[in-house]
Every structure is written in structure tokens, then in C-alpha cells.
Motif scaffolding. Structure first.
Motif, PDB file in Angstrom:
ATOM      1  N   LEU A  20       1.290   4.924   1.679  1.00  0.00           N
ATOM      2  CA  LEU A  20       2.089   4.266   0.771  1.00  0.00           C
ATOM      3  C   LEU A  20       1.590   2.735   0.755  1.00  0.00           C
ATOM      4  O   LEU A  20       1.963   1.902   1.556  1.00  0.00           O
ATOM      5  CB  LEU A  20       3.224   4.223   1.534  1.00  0.00           C
ATOM      6  N   ASP A  21       1.199   2.063  -0.101  1.00  0.00           N
ATOM      7  CA  ASP A  21       0.337   0.973  -1.081  1.00  0.00           C
ATOM      8  C   ASP A  21       1.928   0.522  -1.978  1.00  0.00           C
ATOM      9  O   ASP A  21       1.900   1.055  -2.937  1.00  0.00           O
ATOM     10  CB  ASP A  21      -1.113   0.841  -1.381  1.00  0.00           C
ATOM     11  N   LEU A  22       2.183  -0.573  -1.193  1.00  0.00           N
ATOM     12  CA  LEU A  22       3.484  -0.441  -1.714  1.00  0.00           C
ATOM     13  C   LEU A  22       3.063  -1.391  -3.193  1.00  0.00           C
ATOM     14  O   LEU A  22       3.933  -1.318  -3.829  1.00  0.00           O
ATOM     15  CB  LEU A  22       4.405  -1.203  -0.993  1.00  0.00           C
ATOM     16  N   ILE A  23       2.499  -2.087  -2.559  1.00  0.00           N
ATOM     17  CA  ILE A  23       1.405  -3.091  -4.158  1.00  0.00           C
ATOM     18  C   ILE A  23       1.491  -2.240  -5.064  1.00  0.00           C
ATOM     19  O   ILE A  23       1.202  -3.190  -6.058  1.00  0.00           O
ATOM     20  CB  ILE A  23       0.371  -4.301  -3.408  1.00  0.00           C
ATOM     21  N   ALA A  24       0.577  -1.655  -4.444  1.00  0.00           N
ATOM     22  CA  ALA A  24      -0.307  -0.805  -5.961  1.00  0.00           C
ATOM     23  C   ALA A  24       1.012   0.158  -6.287  1.00  0.00           C
ATOM     24  O   ALA A  24       1.474   0.223  -7.586  1.00  0.00           O
ATOM     25  CB  ALA A  24      -1.332  -0.085  -5.206  1.00  0.00           C
ATOM     26  N   ALA A  25       1.862   0.710  -5.739  1.00  0.00           N
ATOM     27  CA  ALA A  25       3.158   1.846  -6.178  1.00  0.00           C
ATOM     28  C   ALA A  25       4.392   0.972  -6.681  1.00  0.00           C
ATOM     29  O   ALA A  25       4.261   1.945  -7.674  1.00  0.00           O
ATOM     30  CB  ALA A  25       3.408   2.910  -4.793  1.00  0.00           C
ATOM     31  N   GLY A  74      -1.634  -1.818   5.067  1.00  0.00           N
ATOM     32  CA  GLY A  74      -1.388  -2.891   4.337  1.00  0.00           C
ATOM     33  C   GLY A  74      -0.415  -3.277   5.868  1.00  0.00           C
ATOM     34  O   GLY A  74      -0.373  -2.424   5.948  1.00  0.00           O
ATOM     35  N   TYR A  75      -0.515  -4.707   5.774  1.00  0.00           N
ATOM     36  CA  TYR A  75      -0.179  -5.566   6.570  1.00  0.00           C
ATOM     37  C   TYR A  75      -0.258  -5.290   8.002  1.00  0.00           C
ATOM     38  O   TYR A  75       0.555  -5.822   8.964  1.00  0.00           O
ATOM     39  CB  TYR A  75       1.616  -5.582   6.693  1.00  0.00           C
ATOM     40  N   ASP A  76      -1.550  -4.656   8.214  1.00  0.00           N
ATOM     41  CA  ASP A  76      -2.099  -5.347   9.907  1.00  0.00           C
ATOM     42  C   ASP A  76      -1.505  -3.647  10.379  1.00  0.00           C
ATOM     43  O   ASP A  76      -1.991  -3.966  11.269  1.00  0.00           O
ATOM     44  CB  ASP A  76      -3.216  -5.851  10.581  1.00  0.00           C
TER      45      ASP A  76
END
Length: 483
Positions: A214-219, A189-191
């Protein structure tokens, strides 16, 4: 009766005796040569006369094989007998050096069930290898990774330059027998970019790192098995929630590597700035220009050849005099006020004769102008925040002001770029030193002799040897003439 006597007398003549002796000696010599060849062919020992010891295992490899405590199976994919000869030589020598190594061949077309077990890590094409300590702990080596290739500038074709089979197998053996594997999480994410965007996936996994996204939003947090988190070339600012996740991770002894890019990063990134500011670093949004002609490349003063500072990350590169090329870089700064406990160390820097262009987007020249910021500048830094409790992990960060140094086209012309990235990961993860085996060159080296030796060798081959043979023949003829 006369004819019979003549024949019997001929067997008693001196000529017959000499001829018989000569024949007997020739037969005996031939038998000895054949016997020696048959015996030698049964002896497994071979003498490796190649310059890079192409047919021998390195001492480090032998030491690793001798220390194996678990059984490891190395499987070659394809029909038996179709193996690459050089790769098979390496495998055979490994099996001879350790009873823990078992070699197999499997045809995935006739045994698809076996192939599915190990196909999770990528395509299993013929000629590839699977190194396995168990069905859950294994590593695949693609057939094209067993050799190193280089582009021929004349033909624009890929050419094989060196054999990397031993190098890859040693890395795989260390991976499948290691008690713990270092895990690197790459922020999605975040490009932001991933390792594949830089062509570094194989290099990182080849150093026995496990790479995960690592998808911080999902994790909702950084996973507990994260040894290092990589934020590579983000284009957008972090959300407040994700910045907090990273802060929490770092506060617990986390390790973070941040690669920034002047052209890609958003104009305002307050969350990222605050995160870095907590560890004593800030980013100067300017284009660094180098005024020292020895410190830039391709006649472009923003294609920097930075100076190595004194740090464990760059010391090996400085000692080996490896060039590092860093295009289009910003500058890092240390605020006047920072936590006393922080240790902030420069890794890469410019010369005194450098400057930064603040209005770089509208600048019409790279020459120094009024309003430009005077150098020198720090281009990469390492930060250590000591743990407050005994036995806890220190927090560590590496921040680099140019992600462009990892572009594939830049890596190809600067041998130090990938090494700098890998050394940074090693320092962050405190990875123990592992055995490193070099690839073995397949280049043929011609025998070069000077003019004098050329004349001497020509005289020996053209004159002395023929004359010696002629003289020996003449001597034999003269002796037999008087028999």
C-alpha cells in the motif's frame, strides 16, 4: 523285469507316500502364499504403522475433502514418474478421498503456455504443485515448502525434519475454495519494513491471507478491500495526508497493526503519536529493562520474556507455554483521559521488578539508576472502538513496542513470536477458524529396551530359536529313520 518291479514297488512304499504328501503340502503352501500376495497387492487399503501416521490423512483433511463443492485440480510440475514418493502418496490419498480432486502432471518445459498461466505467483520449478479451482483462483506450492527444514548445528547443513505436504495442500484447498479471502495491506514508504524483511511472507500467505503493498501517496486512500493494514517498523513520521487517510479508514471500522522499534523510529513522530492517541495509546521513548532473571534471556536484561495477559490473541500461546522473546522494547502507556467507549487490553507486560532507561543512548549500565522510570510496563496492546451504528464493524488496533521480535534470528529461537503476529492478524480480521494440520515428523525413533529385556531377547534369538530348529530337525530325522 525285476528293476521295473522294484521301481513300481517304490512308489507304493510308505517313504514315497510321506515324501509325496510333504511335497504336495509344500507346493500347496507356496501356491497359497503367492495367491494371497497377489490378492493383497490388488487391495488399495494399507495399514499405516508409523508413529505420526505418515501415510494417512488426518480426520480434518478428510472432512475438508468430503465437503468440497467445486472441482479442484492439483498439478505436479515435472515429467510423469518423477514425483516425490511421499508427496505422491498424500496426493493419491486425497484423490481417493474425494471425487472433486483431480491429479495431473505437466512438464513446463514442453508445455510453456500452461506454465505462464500460473507463473505469476513465483517460479514454477520441477516438483512444485499448483492447486487450482480455476485459471483465476489458484495457489502454487513450491517444492521446498512441501517439507520443513532445520539447521544441523554440527554440520551447518539444512536437514529435512518433517513432511508438510498435507499441511500446505489443505491450506491451498481452503484458499481456492473460500468465498472471500482476507486481504492484508502492508504500508510502503516511511522507511518501513515489509513481510519479506521478517521472512513472514510464506507464513502469512500459508494462513490464506492475500498480501498487497500500500503506497498511500499514490493510492490517495486505503483501498476498500483492505481487511487489515500493517505499518511495520517505520523509521519516519507519517505525512499529515497519509495520517488522515489512516484515520478515515479506522473511523469506518478499519483494522490496523503497528510495529514500532526504539532504535529505528524517528525522535519525533507527531502524526503517528496523534493517530495512536486517538485510540488511547501513547509511546514511552525508553529502553525497558527487566530485573527478574526469569523474565529475560541470554544474560541481557533488555531481551525480554514478557508475561502473557488475558486475551484471545495470547491465550493459545499461554496454554501451550510457547516462549516469546522481545528484544529492545519501548513501553506503551494509556493516557489519563480517553474515550469512554474504548477498550484497551494489555497483551504482553513486564514484571513489577522492571524499569525504563530514558537516556538509553548514553547509558553505561543496565542497572537501575536515579531518573529511571519504574515498571511494570505494557509492551503490546489491543484496542477496540465499538461501532456507533448497528451492523457496522468495530475499529480494532494492535500496537507492539518492539518490531525486533520478528527478526528471523529471533523467530528461530522463540516459537511464540510468529504465532503472536499471526494470532494478532487473525483477531484483527476476525478470520474464522480454519482447519489446521500439523506437519508429520520424519524423525526415526530407535527402539529402546532395558538390560533385562535385552538379555531375554538375546537368549531367544541366540539360544531358543536355534535349539528349537535343531530339535524340530532331529525329531523329523528320527521319525523318517523308522519309516
Amino acid at each position: 523285469m525285476t528293476v521295473k518291479k522294484t521301481i513300481l514297488d517304490s512308489f507304493k512304499s510308505r517313504k514315497f507316500r510321506y515324501g509325496g504328501y510333504a511335497t504336495l503340502l509344500a507346493v500347496a503352501a507356496l501356491a497359497i502364499v503367492v495367491g494371497v500376495n497377489l490378492v493383497v497387492d490388488q487391495i488399495p487399503a494399507k495399514l499405516d504403522m508409523t508413529q505420526d501416521r505418515l501415510y494417512s490423512l488426518s480426520d480434518q483433511t478428510k472432512k475438508l475433502l468430503g465437503s468440497l463443492s467445486v472441482d479442484v485440480t492439483i498439478t505436479t510440475l515435472g515429467r510423469p514418474g518423477s514425483e516425490d514418493k511421499l508427496v505422491k502418496e498424500v496426493l493419491d490419498r486425497m484423490a481417493m478421498a474425494s471425487r472433486r480432486i483431480r491429479l495431473e502432471s505437466v512438464d513446463p518445459e514442453t508445455n510453456p503456455g500452461w506454465a505462464k498461466t500460473y507463473a505469476k505467483t513465483g517460479d514454477l520449478r520441477e516438483g512444485s504443485l499448483v492447486v487450482a479451482a480455476s485459471e483465476t483462483k489458484f495457489k502454487t506450492i513450491d517444492r521446498y515448502d512441501l517439507y520443513n527444514y532445520q539447521m544441523n548445528q554440527q554440520t551447518y547443513q539444512q536437514e529435512v525434519t518433517s513432511l508438510a505436504a498435507e499441511q500446505r495442500l489443505v491450506s491451498a484447498l481452503q484458499f481456492v475454495t473460500a468465498e472471500k479471502v482476507v486481504t492484508v495491506y502492508v504500508v510502503k514508504g516511511y522507511d518501513a519494513a515489509g513481510l519479506a524483511d521478517f521472512g513472514l511472507t510464506s507464513a502469512v500467505e500459508g494462513q490464506n491471507y492475500a498480501v498487497k503493498e500500500l503506497d498511500l501517496i499514490a493510492a490517495g486512500s486505503v483501498p476498500p478491500d483492505a481487511d487489515v493494514v500493517l505499518l511495520a517498523n517505520p523509521g519516519l513520521d507519517l505525512s499529515a495526508a497519509d495520517a488522515e487517510h489512516l484515520r478515515t479508514y479506522l473511523a469506518g471500522g478499519g483494522r490496523l497493526m503497528v510495529l514500532l522499534d526504539l532504535e529505528h523510529l524517528a525522535a519525533r513522530t507527531p502524526q503517528l503519536d496523534e493517530l495512536l492517541g486517538n485510540y488511547g495509546l501513547g509511546v514511552q521513548r525508553l529502553l525497558v529493562i527487566e530485573g527478574d532473571t526469569n523474565r529475560y534471556a541470554y544474560s541481557r536484561p533488555f531481551y525480554l520474556l514478557p508475561k502473557y495477559e488475558y486475551h484471545d490473541i495470547v491465550s493459545p500461546m499461554s496454554s501451550a507455554d510457547l516462549p516469546l522473546l522481545m528484544p529492545v522494547a519501548m513501553a506503551l502507556k494509556v493516557p489519563a483521559l480517553k474515550k469512554r467507549a474504548l477498550t484497551i487490553e494489555a497483551l504482553l507486560s513486564t514484571s513489577e521488578n522492571s524499569w525504563g532507561k530514558v537516556n538509553y543512548s548514553s547509558a553505561t549500565t543496565t542497572n537501575k539508576e536515579a531518573g529511571d522510570v519504574e515498571g511494570p510496563f505494557t509492551l503490546a496492546s489491543a484496542v477496540t472502538d465499538p461501532a456507533q451504528k448497528a451492523g457496522a464493524r468495530d475499529t480494532k488496533l494492535v500496537v507492539v513496542s518492539s518490531a525486533a521480535f520478528l527478526q528471523s534470528s529471533i523467530q528461530q529461537v522463540a516459537a511464540g513470536n510468529a504465532d503472536f503476529f499471526l494470532n494478532s492478524l487473525s483477531w484483527l480480521s476476525e478470520k474464522k477458524d480454519e482447519i489446521s494440520v500439523s506437519a508429520k515428523s520424519l524423525q526415526s525413533y530407535p527402539l529402546r529396551i532395558n538390560t533385562l529385556w535385552g538379555l531375554i531377547l538375546s537368549a531367544v534369538v541366540v539360544l531358543m530359536i536355534p535349539l528349537g530348529v535343531l530339535g524340530a530337525g532331529l525329531g523329523v530325522w528320527l521319525r523318517r529313520r523308522h519309516l
